[in-house]
Design a protein around this motif. Structure first.
Motif, PDB file in Angstrom:
ATOM      1  N   LEU A 208       0.736   2.287   3.001  1.00  0.00           N
ATOM      2  CA  LEU A 208      -0.624   2.824   3.104  1.00  0.00           C
ATOM      3  C   LEU A 208      -1.617   1.697   2.853  1.00  0.00           C
ATOM      4  CD1 LEU A 208      -0.065   6.146   1.134  1.00  0.00           C
ATOM      5  CD2 LEU A 208       0.080   5.750   3.617  1.00  0.00           C
ATOM      6  N   ASP A 209      -2.879   1.938   3.185  1.00  0.00           N
ATOM      7  CA  ASP A 209      -3.876   0.879   2.940  1.00  0.00           C
ATOM      8  C   ASP A 209      -3.912   0.616   1.436  1.00  0.00           C
ATOM      9  OD1 ASP A 209      -5.459   3.507   2.651  1.00  0.00           O
ATOM     10  OD2 ASP A 209      -6.783   1.985   1.799  1.00  0.00           O
ATOM     11  N   THR A 214      -4.654   6.100   1.195  1.00  0.00           N
ATOM     12  CA  THR A 214      -4.859   7.384   1.901  1.00  0.00           C
ATOM     13  C   THR A 214      -4.560   7.266   3.394  1.00  0.00           C
ATOM     14  OG1 THR A 214      -7.194   6.834   2.248  1.00  0.00           O
ATOM     15  CG2 THR A 214      -6.666   8.196   0.318  1.00  0.00           C
ATOM     16  N   ARG A 215      -4.538   6.024   3.919  1.00  0.00           N
ATOM     17  CA  ARG A 215      -4.390   5.835   5.374  1.00  0.00           C
ATOM     18  C   ARG A 215      -3.139   5.018   5.662  1.00  0.00           C
ATOM     19  NH1 ARG A 215     -10.371   4.316   4.724  1.00  0.00           N
ATOM     20  NH2 ARG A 215      -9.426   2.470   3.814  1.00  0.00           N
ATOM     21  N   ASP A 217      -1.052   2.102   7.045  1.00  0.00           N
ATOM     22  CA  ASP A 217      -1.272   0.706   7.417  1.00  0.00           C
ATOM     23  C   ASP A 217      -0.174   0.264   8.391  1.00  0.00           C
ATOM     24  OD1 ASP A 217      -3.553  -0.565   6.556  1.00  0.00           O
ATOM     25  OD2 ASP A 217      -2.593  -1.763   4.992  1.00  0.00           O
ATOM     26  N   PRO A 236      -4.048   2.143  13.543  1.00  0.00           N
ATOM     27  CA  PRO A 236      -4.946   1.805  12.435  1.00  0.00           C
ATOM     28  C   PRO A 236      -5.615   0.440  12.569  1.00  0.00           C
ATOM     29  CG  PRO A 236      -2.789   2.505  11.623  1.00  0.00           C
ATOM     30  CD  PRO A 236      -2.659   2.341  13.097  1.00  0.00           C
ATOM     31  N   SER A 238      -7.130  -2.301   9.959  1.00  0.00           N
ATOM     32  CA  SER A 238      -7.181  -2.569   8.526  1.00  0.00           C
ATOM     33  C   SER A 238      -6.975  -4.062   8.314  1.00  0.00           C
ATOM     34  CB  SER A 238      -6.070  -1.766   7.824  1.00  0.00           C
ATOM     35  OG  SER A 238      -5.588  -2.435   6.686  1.00  0.00           O
ATOM     36  N   ASP A 266      -8.667   5.340  11.600  1.00  0.00           N
ATOM     37  CA  ASP A 266      -7.872   5.765  10.448  1.00  0.00           C
ATOM     38  C   ASP A 266      -6.857   6.845  10.814  1.00  0.00           C
ATOM     39  OD1 ASP A 266      -9.393   4.085   8.910  1.00  0.00           O
ATOM     40  OD2 ASP A 266     -10.865   5.632   8.411  1.00  0.00           O
ATOM     41  N   VAL A 267      -5.653   6.695  10.262  1.00  0.00           N
ATOM     42  CA  VAL A 267      -4.658   7.767  10.367  1.00  0.00           C
ATOM     43  C   VAL A 267      -4.371   8.176   8.927  1.00  0.00           C
ATOM     44  CG1 VAL A 267      -2.336   8.393  11.114  1.00  0.00           C
ATOM     45  CG2 VAL A 267      -3.690   6.766  12.478  1.00  0.00           C
ATOM     46  N   PHE A 268      -4.993   9.282   8.512  1.00  0.00           N
ATOM     47  CA  PHE A 268      -4.849   9.718   7.118  1.00  0.00           C
ATOM     48  C   PHE A 268      -3.479  10.349   6.897  1.00  0.00           C
ATOM     49  CE2 PHE A 268      -9.416   9.402   7.691  1.00  0.00           C
ATOM     50  CZ  PHE A 268      -9.764   8.690   6.549  1.00  0.00           C
ATOM     51  N   ILE A 269      -2.864   9.981   5.802  1.00  0.00           N
ATOM     52  CA  ILE A 269      -1.496  10.423   5.535  1.00  0.00           C
ATOM     53  C   ILE A 269      -1.434  11.935   5.293  1.00  0.00           C
ATOM     54  CG2 ILE A 269      -1.506   9.846   3.029  1.00  0.00           C
ATOM     55  CD1 ILE A 269       1.407   9.360   5.554  1.00  0.00           C
ATOM     56  N   LYS A 271      -3.261  14.005   7.050  1.00  0.00           N
ATOM     57  CA  LYS A 271      -3.763  14.683   8.266  1.00  0.00           C
ATOM     58  C   LYS A 271      -2.905  14.312   9.480  1.00  0.00           C
ATOM     59  CE  LYS A 271      -8.448  15.748   7.052  1.00  0.00           C
ATOM     60  NZ  LYS A 271      -8.594  15.109   5.743  1.00  0.00           N
TER      61      LYS A 271
END
Ligand code: PLP
Ligand code: COI
Length: 338
Positions: A208-209, A214-215, A217, A236, A238, A266-269, A271
């Protein structure tokens, strides 16, 4: 002739005929030579051994249907190595030297470039390391640039078969660190998470970031992409992601060959249900469909845990069609080894 079973080849070192080595001293690279042994002798005080002053690349030589051999976007690898070298205070390898070294290695191992149709390739591993006696934390005065190679098959098990991945909260890179550079330290930092993922039956981990966790990576040593339910290609953006040449190519192919909208976002984990398909992409990984992502006690299945989704399949066919010379490539992507 050799007895390598190319159709079932994994991602392991095989014996080869020759690799390339060049030394940098007093501000100059020497001409470089081919040698058989993959061993090198360096000072045990080398900065690469103690302080990770190292950068590397990965690219592949592909056997075409007509028997010729081609590299995929090698100039992009040459430029990315220069950027990585700059970040860890190493001298840049001139682009022409990088291309010449790769060409020499491929020519010397031409019979080890796997046959067309096997899905296997000759993987090239160029790298630069700081060498020589040095005890303080500072840049070395001497360097080695080398290009190794090995015939390889799939990086992730099953090729186009979907794999499952687990989210890790351990980071491979810091928010303003070296994640976007292909330097050894990022990979040392990834070994633990990779080990835990594999021990638990996953193909690898999802990073993740590192600032907010939350996103998405990255996917192990590959970039992440998703296909949204309204048919967009999303990947993503980043500062801690390695800029993948495969991903850059897929973005182009999605837009220009498949007519899709491409989103860098962003690809939210939490969502993941906005996506209908997901995949990992990279030189070693090619395109590996992501069947499922597990995050703590939640599981998310994308298209299927056993079958590749239609868009991922089309992207795979288009990308590999270009890499093996079956589909016309955009200008500058293909470098034939004469
Ligand atoms: N991300 C990481 C961390 C990698 O090590 C790699 C491999 O090179 C990639 C992504 C994919 O990059 P590329 O497509 O240029 O091989
Ligand atoms: C690549 O895809 O070339 C990589 O470098 C990934 C990995 C084997 C480190």
């Amino acid at each position: 002739m050799n007895n390598i079973d190319y159709k079932n080849l994994g991602f392991e070192c095989q014996e080869t005929h020759a690799n390339y080595i060049s030394y940098y001293k007093d501000g100059l690279w020497d001409d470089g030579v081919l040698k058989k042994s993959t061993s090198i002798t360096i000072s045990a005080f080398s900065t690469s051994l103690h302080y990770g002053q190292e950068a590397f690349e990965g690219l592949k030589a592909y056997r075409r249907k007509d028997g010729k051999i081609q590299l995929f976007r090698p100039f992009d690898n040459a430029l990315r190595l220069q950027r990585s070298c700059e970040r860890v205070l190493m001298p840049k390898v001139p682009v022409e030297k990088f291309i010449d070294a790769c060409e020499q290695v491929v020519r010397a191992n031409a019979d080890l470039v796997p046959p067309y149709g096997t899905g296997a390739t000759l993987y090239l591993r160029p790298f630069v390391i700081g060498v020589g006696d040095n005890i303080g934390v500072r840049a070395a005065k001497e360097y080695i640039f080398s290009v190794l190679c090995s015939p390889v098959g799939s990086y992730f098990k099953g090729g186009l078969a979907p794999n499952k991945f687990m989210v890790t909260y351990n980071d491979r890179a810091a928010p303003n660190g070296t994640g976007s550079y292909k330097v050894g330290g990022n990979y040392a930092a990834s070994l633990w998470s990779n080990h835990i993922a594999k021990q638990n039956g996953y193909a690898d981990c999802i990073y993740l970031d590192p600032l907010t966790h939350t996103r998405i990576d990255e996917v192990g040593a590959a970039n992440f992409f998703g296909i949204t339910k309204d048919n967009k290609f999303i990947t993503p953006k980043s500062p801690s992601i390695l800029s993948s040449i495969t991903n850059k190519s897929l973005m182009y192919l999605a837009e220009n060959y498949l007519g899709m909208e491409v989103v860098r976002g962003d690809v939210f984990i939490d969502k993941l249900d906005v996506l209908s398909e997901a995949g990992a992409c990279g030189t070693a990984a090619v395109i590996s469909p992501i069947g499922r992502i597990d995050c703590e006690d939640k599981q998310h299945v994308f298209y299927s845990e056993t079958e590749v989704g239609p868009v991922t399949k089309k992207l795979f066919e288009t990308l590999t069609g270009i890499q093996y010379g079956d589909i016309e490539a955009p200008e500058g992507w293909i470098h034939i080894i004469e």
